[in-house]
Design an enzyme around this catalytic site. Structure first.
Site, mmCIF file in Angstrom:
data_model
loop_
_atom_site.group_PDB
_atom_site.id
_atom_site.type_symbol
_atom_site.label_atom_id
_atom_site.label_comp_id
_atom_site.label_asym_id
_atom_site.label_seq_id
_atom_site.Cartn_x
_atom_site.Cartn_y
_atom_site.Cartn_z
ATOM 1 N N SER A 190 11.037 -0.844 -4.051
ATOM 2 C CA SER A 190 11.181 -2.469 -3.407
ATOM 3 C C SER A 190 11.426 -3.177 -3.918
ATOM 4 C CB SER A 190 9.458 -2.954 -4.422
ATOM 5 O OG SER A 190 9.933 -2.915 -5.653
ATOM 6 N N HIS A 218 4.871 0.981 -2.287
ATOM 7 C CA HIS A 218 4.632 0.048 -1.991
ATOM 8 C C HIS A 218 4.622 -0.009 0.432
ATOM 9 C CE1 HIS A 218 6.219 -3.116 -4.657
ATOM 10 N NE2 HIS A 218 6.574 -1.400 -5.470
ATOM 11 N N LYS A 249 -1.591 -2.842 -4.059
ATOM 12 C CA LYS A 249 -0.816 -3.909 -3.969
ATOM 13 C C LYS A 249 -0.821 -3.909 -2.277
ATOM 14 C CE LYS A 249 2.793 -2.790 -7.080
ATOM 15 N NZ LYS A 249 4.183 -1.697 -7.669
HETATM 16 C C1 LIG Z 1 4.459 -1.270 -8.743
HETATM 17 C C2 LIG Z 1 4.968 0.362 -8.764
HETATM 18 C C3 LIG Z 1 3.882 1.235 -9.396
HETATM 19 C C4 LIG Z 1 2.878 1.022 -10.197
HETATM 20 O O1 LIG Z 1 1.908 0.273 -9.042
HETATM 21 P P1 LIG Z 1 0.576 -0.098 -10.022
HETATM 22 O O2 LIG Z 1 -0.469 0.000 -9.484
HETATM 23 O O3 LIG Z 1 1.483 -1.638 -10.072
HETATM 24 O O4 LIG Z 1 0.301 0.493 -11.919
HETATM 25 C C5 LIG Z 1 4.084 2.190 -9.395
HETATM 26 N N1 LIG Z 1 5.114 2.526 -7.907
HETATM 27 C C6 LIG Z 1 6.695 2.382 -7.755
HETATM 28 C C7 LIG Z 1 7.542 2.351 -6.960
HETATM 29 C C8 LIG Z 1 5.782 0.519 -7.790
HETATM 30 O O5 LIG Z 1 6.574 -0.815 -7.323
#
Ligand SMILES: *Cc1c(COP(=O)(O)O)cnc(C)c1O
Length: 405
Positions: A190, A218, A249
């Site tokens: 990301s 993502h 997300k």
């Molecule tokens: C944001 C993120 C997570 C964590 O997910 P959340 O639901 O926000 O706890 C895990 N892996 C990646 C690559 C992320 O960017």
């Protein structure tokens, strides 16, 4: 030990390096996304700003179907779920959501967890510690949630160079087919917005008898005809052993999960402490996530619009001579290359132009590659983009930031 001095010194260090984190105090407004109310720290009246760095990539956090489902669950079932999944907290909506997620990824089972972070941490720590003599082979740019889970497992760890399948193969060959192995990686990374060669990695996992573990955080909701992620888009989803994702997300709510064969899901359900010993989500959360996943399974409009907006923003930045990084995904990173400058650019955009984009500094990205990371969505219209480009050009020239990418 002077505890207070210890804490204060540590914070002073962060400040001196320009990477002390200041959270923007925002109030979201239904119907106005990507605009939000910003509450200034100095107590001035709140004002409307445009958010350019939300991970609510498609605006699903305000989708009428999501809000309606959440309202209905609150008025029908109330606040919390009332317990852990094992002790009275397994709600009909959790079960329905797990079935929906399993179907999304073409798997037989799925397991809902508190967040994507907890899903990575719990699954990798559980598998790594329980599989006999397990080695976890981890992409060098994996997210902190995977790294902490692997560390906690105490399993041996080998790091493979980012997206480098030759290096991965050398490590797998060295370990041999008999040893228990997990290959852990992401689809969309990301911060750079690059995408893993998933098919080639799966070829190697199959050849060397390793479990494939893919973080699609993502990508879920964003890629593939039903929003199953990059593995779905690439036609290889059925070959991934464990898909991990988030509901926070593109799906716009909160929560994390894995989808896999029933044997694996049942194992994590039964041995994963980060799943067992915590209360489950409120029914309303599951209802909102369920509505969002269902909607994005059937509707491509948001994905198509998002891709067009990302491409347009990238082209407009390029045309304006701004140092936008090349990326094959929906993420649009703009290089600054200096922590203090990055923070200053972000501050000026917010204070002088009502544009909010968070500076991304070390340790999230390597030192010297500090950047602003834009996540344009379907609702960032041309007018907002005009204003963004003009404002960026003004700030770039005020601060004398380099335009060469
Ligand atoms: C944001 C993120 C997570 C964590 O997910 P959340 O639901 O926000 O706890 C895990 N892996 C990646 C690559 C992320 O960017």
């Amino acid at each position: 030990m002077n505890y207070n001095n210890f804490f204060k010194d540590a914070i002073s260090g962060l400040k001196a390096e320009g990477r002390y984190r200041v959270f923007a105090n925002l109030e979201r407004i239904v119907g106005k996304f990507p605009k939000s109310l910003y509450h200034p720290e100095n107590g001035e009246a709140p004002r409307e700003i445009t958010v350019w760095c939300s991970n609510d990539y498609l605006g699903m956090g305000q989708h009428p179907k999501v809000l309606e489902a959440m309202d209905k669950a609150v008025s029908g079932q109330g606040g919390g779920a009332g317990g852990t999944r094992n002790i009275s907290g397994s709600n009909h909506l959790h079960v329905a959501l797990e079935q929906e997620l399993a179907d999304l990824h073409g798997k037989e089972a799925a397991l809902l967890m508190t967040s994507g972070y907890v899903a990575n941490w719990t699954t990798l720590s559980t598998l790594g510690s329980k599989l006999p003599d397990c080695v976890i082979i981890s992409d060098s740019q994996n997210h902190n949630s995977m790294i902490e889970g692997m560390r906690h497992s105490k399993a041996e760890r080998r790091i493979w160079n980012h997206n480098d399948v030759e290096h991965l193969e050398a490590i797998l060959k060295d370990l041999g087919p008999e040893r228990a192995k997990i290959v852990a990686f992401e689809s969309v990374y990301s911060m750079d917005g690059d995408i893993a060669p998933i098919g080639q990695i799966l070829d190697l996992c199959e050849k060397y008898n390793a479990i494939s573990y893919l973080d699609e955080v993502h990508a879920v909701g964003m890629y593939g005809p039903r929003g199953g992620g990059v593995a779905e888009r690439d036609g290889v989803m059925h070959r991934v052993d464990i898909v991990q994702g988030t509901l926070a997300k593109a799906f716009g709510v909160i929560g994390g999960y894995i989808a896999a064969k029933p044997e694996i899901v049942d194992f994590v359900r039964s041995f994963g402490n980060g799943f067992i010993f915590t209360s489950s989500h409120p029914p309303s959360i599951a209802a909102g996530a369920l509505a969002s996943v269902r909607h994005l399974k059937e509707s491509n409009a948001e994905r198509v619009a998002q891709k067009e907006r990302a491409e347009t923003l990238r082209e407009r930045m390029r045309a304006a001579g701004l140092p936008v990084m090349d990326a094959p995904s929906h993420i649009v990173p703009l290089m600054v290359g200096n922590a203090a400058m990055c923070k200053e650019a972000s501050d000026r955009l917010l204070f002088e132009h009502d544009i909010y984009v968070q500076p991304i500094n070390y340790p999230t990205v390597p030192r010297g590659t500090e950047r602003l990371r834009f996540t344009p969505g379907p609702l960032h219209n041309d007018e907002l983009m005009d204003h963004l480009i003009d404002s960026l050009l003004a700030v770039w020239s005020q601060l004398g930031i380099s335009k060469a990418a």
